[in-house]
Write a protein that holds these residues in place. Sequence first.
Motif, short mmCIF file in Angstrom:
data_model
loop_
_atom_site.label_atom_id
_atom_site.label_comp_id
_atom_site.label_asym_id
_atom_site.label_seq_id
_atom_site.Cartn_x
_atom_site.Cartn_y
_atom_site.Cartn_z
N ASN A 278 25.67 -20.26 -20.28
CA ASN A 278 26.91 -20.04 -19.54
C ASN A 278 26.88 -20.73 -18.19
N ASN A 279 25.72 -20.64 -17.50
CA ASN A 279 25.61 -21.30 -16.19
C ASN A 279 25.73 -22.81 -16.31
N ASP A 280 25.13 -23.39 -17.35
CA ASP A 280 25.20 -24.84 -17.55
C ASP A 280 26.64 -25.29 -17.81
N GLU A 283 28.42 -25.29 -14.53
CA GLU A 283 27.93 -26.39 -13.68
C GLU A 283 28.51 -27.73 -14.13
N TYR A 284 28.52 -27.96 -15.43
CA TYR A 284 29.08 -29.23 -15.93
C TYR A 284 30.58 -29.33 -15.66
N ILE A 288 32.58 -32.27 -13.60
CA ILE A 288 33.75 -33.00 -14.08
C ILE A 288 34.84 -33.00 -13.01
N ASP A 289 35.10 -31.84 -12.40
CA ASP A 289 36.12 -31.75 -11.34
C ASP A 289 35.76 -32.67 -10.18
N ILE A 650 32.23 -38.44 -16.63
CA ILE A 650 33.16 -37.39 -17.09
C ILE A 650 33.02 -37.21 -18.60
N ASN A 651 32.98 -38.35 -19.32
CA ASN A 651 32.84 -38.28 -20.78
C ASN A 651 31.51 -37.60 -21.16
#
Length: 927
Positions: A278-280, A283-284, A288-289, A650-651
Motif C-alpha cells: 500500500n505504501n509503495d 509513493e509511486y 507520477i504527480d 510516468i509510464n
Amino acid sequence: MKIKKLIIYGYGKWIDTEFDIDASFHLFFGENEAGKSTLMSFIHSVFFGFPTRHSSLKRYEPKESSRYGGKIIILDERYGEVSIERVSGKVTGDVHVQLEDGTTGSDSLLQMIFHNKSRSFYESIYSFDLKGIEDIQNMGREQLSRFFLSVGALGHEKYLKQADYYNAQADKLFKPMGRNPKINQLQLELKNRQIEVEKAKERNEAYINLIKNHLEKKDQREKIEQKLTGIEKDLNYLIELSTHKETLEEAESIEQYLKGKSDLKLPKDGLYQWKQLNNDIVEYQMKIDERQLKQKSLQDQFKPSKELILYQENEDSLKQFENKLDFWEDKVHLLQLKKKDLSNVEQTITELKIRENIPFSDSIPDELEPSDIDYLNASHERLQKLDKSLTELQENKKSLQYKITINNEMIDKIEPKLLPLSDFAALDEMNSEQGSLQEKRRLTFFSVIPLLILFISSVYLVTVDLLYAAVTFVLFLMIAYVRLRKYMNSKQNEQKDQQLFYEQRNLRHQWKELLAMNDVYQSDLRSSVDQISEIEAAKQQIQQAFSQWKKDHSFAESISLLNISEKRAIYKNLRGLIKKASTLRQEVEAIETHLNKQLNEFENTLHRTFLAENVIEKFKEMRNIYREIKKEQQAMQDYIKQTEAVQHDINYFVEKINDLKKAKQQFLESLNIEREEDIYDLYSEQETIQEKKNKLEILKAKLPVKEGQDDIRIELTNLNANRDRLNKDREMLVKQQKDIEKKIMSDEMKIKQLEDGGLYTDLLQKFENEKSYYQETVEQWTALKTAAGIIEKTLHYAKKDSLPQALSVAESYFKFLTDNKYQKLFFEGEDLFAVDKLGKKWGSKDLSRGTVEPLYISLRLAFIKTAKDKLTFPILIDDPFVNLDNQRVQNMYQLLSEFDETIQVIFFSFDPRVKSFTKESKCVYLN
C-alpha cells in the motif's frame, strides 16, 4: 665463499699485519715458528670465536700489543663483500659483521652467513693438518651418511639436533646388547619377579577362585546400589512435581485451547508486506504527480526565439556559410595577427625615431655607396688612432706631473736637513785627517809602557816596603784613570763627527739626483704637451671634413664618426620596417574587403544590421548570433529529451502501480479472503495463538526437568500410583543389598585367613607395579625412537643419498693421486676398502701411510665437492703431506690447484717441494 683479505690487529706473533688473498689457491710458505699455525687459528677464531681460557686450544693472545683480534674480508655469493671483525670483549670476543649493502649485525648474522655451522663441523671437514687427515679414518659408512644428512638439512639443523637428542635419550633407556640402560635392567627384574609370582600362584589356586567370587559379589552390590540411586531420583522427582499442581493445570488448559485451533500458516511478515504494498502504491502515485508537474513546467519554460525561427526558415542557405565558418575564423584570426603585426611595426618605427632623436618629418637617408663607406672607415680608423695616441700622451703627462710633484716633495724634505756648505767642508777635512789620528793613537800606546813599569814596581815594593808600594800603586791608578778618561772622550767625539759626515754626504747625493731627475721630467712634459696640441689639431680637421660630408648625404648633425656605423644599421632597420608596414597594410585591406562581402550576405539573409562598424567586431557579433542559435537548438533538444524522460518515468510508475495491485490481489487469494479488512483479523488470531504457545513454554520451564521425560500429563495423572510402586521396588532392593553385604563380609574373612603373611598379594602387587612402570618406560623409549625416526626420514626424503656420489668422486681423486694404482672404493658394513688395478681388495688399515693419507684426503675433498651446492667454505690445509713422495706431492698440488674455482684452498707449508710447484703470485713468504 672466499677470503679476500686478512687484517690482524694482534694475534700471537702477528701485530698490525695484513695479507691480501686473490687466488683460488694460495700458499703461505715459511719455516717452523714462522706463524703458519697462528694464521690458521686466527681464521678459525674470527669465524667462530676465540677459544675459552679452559679450552685445550691456544688463545694466541699477543704479548706486544693491547689489541687482540682482527678482521677478515670475504666474498660471498649471497651477500657480496662481507667484513667480519672480532676483538676482545666477552669470552669468545665481540664480533661485528657488515654486509656490502650496509647491513650490520653480530653473532646471529655471522651464524646465518655460515649456515649455523659450528667450529667443530668446519674443522672436521674444511680445515685439517696431518692429524686431521687421520681423524677421518675413524668415520664409518653411518657417520659419513650422517655428515651428508647434516649438509642436506641446511636450514633445518634444529630438527636434526632434536633427532640426535631423541636418539641419545632413547639409548639411555634401552640398548639391544646393553646392561646398564633402564629398560634392560627392568626386563631382568620383571622376569625374576614373574617367576616368583608363578610359584606363589601354584600354591594359591583356592585363593584365586575365592577372589573371583568376591569380585562378582561386589559387582552385584554395585548394580543394586545403582538401581537404588535411580529409584531415589524418580521418587524425589515425583515429590517435587506434586508441588507444581497449579502450573500443571494451567498448562493443560492451554493445550486444550490449542487443540481446537488449526495452524493458519500465515506468512511471518505478510502483514508487513501488505502495508508495504500500500505504501509503495501511494509513493509511486506521488511520483507520477510530481513528473506531470515537471512536464508542464518544461513546456512553460521553453519558447523559441526570433533568430531560431529565421535560422530554421533559411537553414539551407545559412548551412553553406556555417560550413565555412572555420575558414572565416582563420581569416579573422589572420587579420588580427596582421593588424597586430602592423601596429607593432609602426610602434617600433615610432619608438626607434624617438630614441634616436630622428624628426618624424625627416626622410631616411639612402643606402651609402662603397666609396662613402671607405671614407667613413678610413676617417674612423684614423680618429681612433689619434684618440689612442692622445690618451697615452695624456696619461704620460699626468705621470710626469705626478713624478715631478713627488720629487719636489722629497727635495723639500731633504734641504732642511743639509748643513751649510762651509760646515760640510769642515767635516770633510776632519774625515781626511782620520789617518793621522790613528797614528797618534798608536804612539799613545808606547806611553802606556811607563804605567806598566810603575805597576810592576808597586808589586815588587810590596815585598820590600808596603808604604812605598801603596804610594806607588795609588800613583799608578791616578795616572791610568786620567789617560783612560781622555782617550774615551776623544773616541766618542771622533765617532759622532764621522757619523754626521756620512749622513750629510748621502743627503747631498740624493738631493743632486732628485734635481737631475726633475730636469729630465720637465723636458719630457714639454714634449708631451706639444704632441697633444698637434693631435687635437688633426682631430679638428677630421671633424670639419665629416660635418661637410653629413650635410651632403642628409645625415643628422648629432651623428659622429664613432656612432655612424650604429646609426647606419638603425637607418637600415627603419627602411626595412617601413617596407614591412606597407606590405602589411595591403594584406589587411584585402582580407577586410573579402570579409565585408560575406558579412553583408549574412545581414541580408537574417534581415539584421550589425551594430559594429569594424570588420572584426562585425564578425564577432555574427559568431555570437550563431552561438546563440546553436545554444538554443541544444536547449530545444534538451527539452525534447527531458520531456521524453519524464514521460518514460510516468509510464514506468504506472506500470509499477499495476504490478503492485496484482500482487495485492494474489496475496488475498493465497489467504482465501476477498476483503482487505479480513487480513488484519487473521493476523490478530494468529498472534493470540502464538501468545498461548509462548505461555505454555514458560509454564513448562517452571516445572522440574527429568532426563528422558517429555509428557508431563502422564506424571500428573498417575502421580500417586507411581510413587507407591517405586517405594515397593526400593524396599526389595534394600533387602537384596543387605544379603549381598553379608556374603561379601564372609568372603573377606576367608581371604584374610588365606592371606596370613601376605606373600602372594605382595608379590602380585609388586609384579603389577613393576610391570606398569616397565610399560611406561617402554612407551617413552618408543616415543623417542619414533620421533627421531620420523625427523630423520623426513630429512632423508628432502635430500638425495649423497654418499655413493661422494665415493665416486673420491675414487677419481684417489686414482689420480696414486697414478692409477687403485681403481675403486667401497664400503662393506662400516669398513672402507680400496681395489687396486689387479683387482685385489685392501682394507684401509692394511694400506701404507703414504697411501692411506691420499685416500682420506680424497674422501675429504669428495665430501666438499659433493656438498658445494649447499656449502662453499674456504679449505685450510696445514702441511699434511710430509709422508708423500715427490710424485704424489706434485699430484696433490695439481689436484688442489685445479680442484674447483668456486672453492678457495689456502695452504700452509714449509715443504720446498710445494713451493717449487707454486707460482710466485700465489705465494706469501712468512719469513
